[in-house]
Write an enzyme that holds these catalytic residues in place. Structure first.
Site, PDB file in Angstrom:
ATOM      1  N   GLU A  14       0.835  -1.206   0.000  1.00 23.32           N
ATOM      2  CA  GLU A  14       0.000   0.000   0.000  1.00 23.32           C
ATOM      3  C   GLU A  14       0.870   1.257   0.000  1.00 23.32           C
ATOM      4  OE1 GLU A  14      -2.799   1.244  -0.327  1.00 23.32           O
ATOM      5  OE2 GLU A  14      -4.399  -0.186   0.138  1.00 23.32           O
ATOM      6  N   ARG A  21      -8.435   1.166  12.330  1.00 23.68           N
ATOM      7  CA  ARG A  21      -7.049   1.533  12.003  1.00 23.68           C
ATOM      8  C   ARG A  21      -7.080   2.564  10.891  1.00 23.68           C
ATOM      9  NH1 ARG A  21      -5.639  -0.367   6.981  1.00 23.68           N
ATOM     10  NH2 ARG A  21      -6.432  -2.380   6.249  1.00 23.68           N
ATOM     11  N   ASN A  40      -6.125   4.071   7.137  1.00 21.96           N
ATOM     12  CA  ASN A  40      -6.036   3.448   5.822  1.00 21.96           C
ATOM     13  C   ASN A  40      -5.340   4.412   4.869  1.00 21.96           C
ATOM     14  OD1 ASN A  40      -6.487   1.030   4.374  1.00 21.96           O
ATOM     15  ND2 ASN A  40      -8.150   1.989   3.242  1.00 21.96           N
ATOM     16  N   GLU A  88     -13.615  -5.006   8.617  1.00 17.36           N
ATOM     17  CA  GLU A  88     -14.543  -4.636   7.536  1.00 17.36           C
ATOM     18  C   GLU A  88     -15.954  -5.161   7.809  1.00 17.36           C
ATOM     19  OE1 GLU A  88     -13.032  -5.228   3.572  1.00 17.36           O
ATOM     20  OE2 GLU A  88     -10.956  -4.977   4.248  1.00 17.36           O
ATOM     21  N   ASN A  97     -10.804   5.129   1.064  1.00 16.79           N
ATOM     22  CA  ASN A  97      -9.707   5.016   0.108  1.00 16.79           C
ATOM     23  C   ASN A  97      -9.720   6.218  -0.838  1.00 16.79           C
ATOM     24  OD1 ASN A  97      -7.878   2.724   0.221  1.00 16.79           O
ATOM     25  ND2 ASN A  97      -9.705   1.447   0.109  1.00 16.79           N
ATOM     26  N   ASP A 143      -9.984   1.297  -4.895  1.00 16.73           N
ATOM     27  CA  ASP A 143      -9.004   1.367  -3.820  1.00 16.73           C
ATOM     28  C   ASP A 143      -8.224   2.676  -3.971  1.00 16.73           C
ATOM     29  OD1 ASP A 143      -7.013   0.652  -1.820  1.00 16.73           O
ATOM     30  OD2 ASP A 143      -7.606  -1.420  -2.125  1.00 16.73           O
TER      31      ASP A 143
END
Length: 293
Positions: free
Chosen positions: A17, A99, A101, A120, A148, A198
Site C-alpha cells: 500500500e 485503524r 487506511n 470490515e 480510500n 481502492d
C-alpha cells in the site's frame, strides 16, 4: 485502450500500500501494512530494500527528508537514514477495532487520511485532516466501511475519494480557505468491472487512475467519470498507484495477496508484487506535507 504492466519487484507483500515517489532520491517507497514493513525500490538499479516499522503504516507523505506516516491509530515521522520513528499524535476517539487506511496531501499542505474497521464489518471509518502546526481535526463526511483515495484535481478545487464497500468513486467541491467539502456526487461506480475502488493517483489532465481490488485492473477515469484506459495486471488485488520517474510517466502499482487461497496464489504468484507501466500522460508532482501549492 488496454495496457499491461511489468513486475519490477516481486516482494510478495501481504498488503502492499501507500506508494510514494521521492523525486530527490529517485526512489519509490511503499509499505506492507500487515507485516509492518517499509519497502524502497530504486528503478535505476532495480534494487529493493526493506525496513522494519514500529507501526503498521498505511499511508505516507514526504516531509523534510523524512516520511510522515499514519498507521494503527496514530501519526508519526520515520527517518529512513536512522530507522528512527517518533510518534506525533494518537487518534484518541477511534473505536478499538479501527485503524488508519489511505491518505494524501491537500493543496494547503495538510495531510488528509481515513480510518476503517480492520475487520470490515462496520461502517465506522472517518476522515481526518492533520496540519503542519500539529492540529488534528475530523472532516465532516459520512462514515464509510473502507476509506480510500485522497486525491485533488490539478486546480485543487475537487477532492476525490472512494467508499470502497459501496463500489463508488466520489467527488466533492473543495474550498481551500475553509477546508470545506460540498457538492457530494458519485463520479463513477465500478460494478461493471466486478471490482472495488481502492487507491488512486491524478494525472496532469485531471484524470483519476484508480485501482480495482479483486478485478486485476487499474482504470483511468476522466473528470466526467468515463473510462478511457484500462491496465490489466497479473495480480487480482491492486491497491494503490503513484506516478514516478524523471518525467512522471511511470505509473507504479502496489498489490496484495492477503485473503487469497493457496490455489489462487499458485495461479497468480506475482500477487503482492510492485508493478510499473509507462503511460502517455504524466502525473502531477507530489505534494510535500507542510508545503502549500
Amino acid at each position: 485502450m488496454i495496457i499491461t504492466p511489468e513486475c519490477v519487484a516481486p516482494t510478495g507483500c501481504m498488503l502492499g500500500e501507500g506508494p510514494l515517489w521521492s523525486p530527490s532520491e529517485g526512489f519509490l517507497w511503499w509499505v506492507d501494512v500487515k507485516r509492518a514493513k517499509l519497502h524502497r525500490y530504486n528503478p535505476r538499479t532495480g534494487n529493493t530494500r526493506r525496513y522494519d516499522l514500529p507501526i503498521k503504516a498505511t499511508a505516507m507523505a514526504l516531509y523534510g527528508g523524512n516520511l510522515l506516516m499514519v498507521g494503527d491509530r496514530e501519526i508519526g515521522i520515520y527517518d529512513p537514514s536512522t530507522e528512527g520513528y517518533e510518534r506525533l499524535t494518537a487518534l484518541e476517539d477511534e473505536p478499538e477495532g479501527n485503524r488508519t487506511n489511505d491518505g494524501g496531501v491537500a493543496p494547503d499542505g495538510s495531510f488528509w487520511f481515513g480510518t476503517m474497521d480492520d475487520q470490515e464489518r462496520e461502517a465506522q471509518g472517518q476522515y481526518y485532516r492533520y496540519s503542519a502546526d500539529g492540529k488534528l481535526s475530523q472532516l465532516r463526511l459520512p462514515s464509510v466501511m473502507v476509506t480510500n483515495t485522497f486525491q485533488f484535481s490539478p486546480n485543487g478545487k475537487t477532492f476525490y475519494t472512494c467508499d470502497s464497500a459501496e463500489q463508488e468513486v466520489l467527488a466533492y467541491d473543495y474550498e481551500a480557505d475553509g477546508n470545506n467539502l460540498t457538492g457530494r456526487r458519485v463520479l463513477a461506480d465500478t460494478f461493471s468491472f466486478n471490482g472495488y475502488p481502492d487507491g488512486s493517483a491524478i494525472d496532469s489532465e485531471g484524470c483519476l487512475w484508480t485501482c480495482l481490488w479483486d478485478s486485476s485492473r487499474v482504470v483511468r477515469f476522466t473528470p466526467d467519470g468515463d473510462v478511457d484506459q484500462v491496465i490489466v495486471l497479473a495480480a487480482p488485488r491492486p491497491t494503490s498507484v503513484a506516478f514516478g520517474g524523471d518525467d512522471l510517466r511511470t505509473l507504479f502499482i502496489t498489490t496484495a495477496r492477503v485473503g487469497m487461497s493457496f490455489p489462487e496464489l499458485d495461479s497468480r504468484p506475482l500477487s503482492g508484487s510492485l508493478f510499473s507501466v509507462r503511460v502517455s500522460v504524466p502525473g502531477l508532482p507530489g505534494r510535500e506535507f507542510g508545503k502549500s501549492d
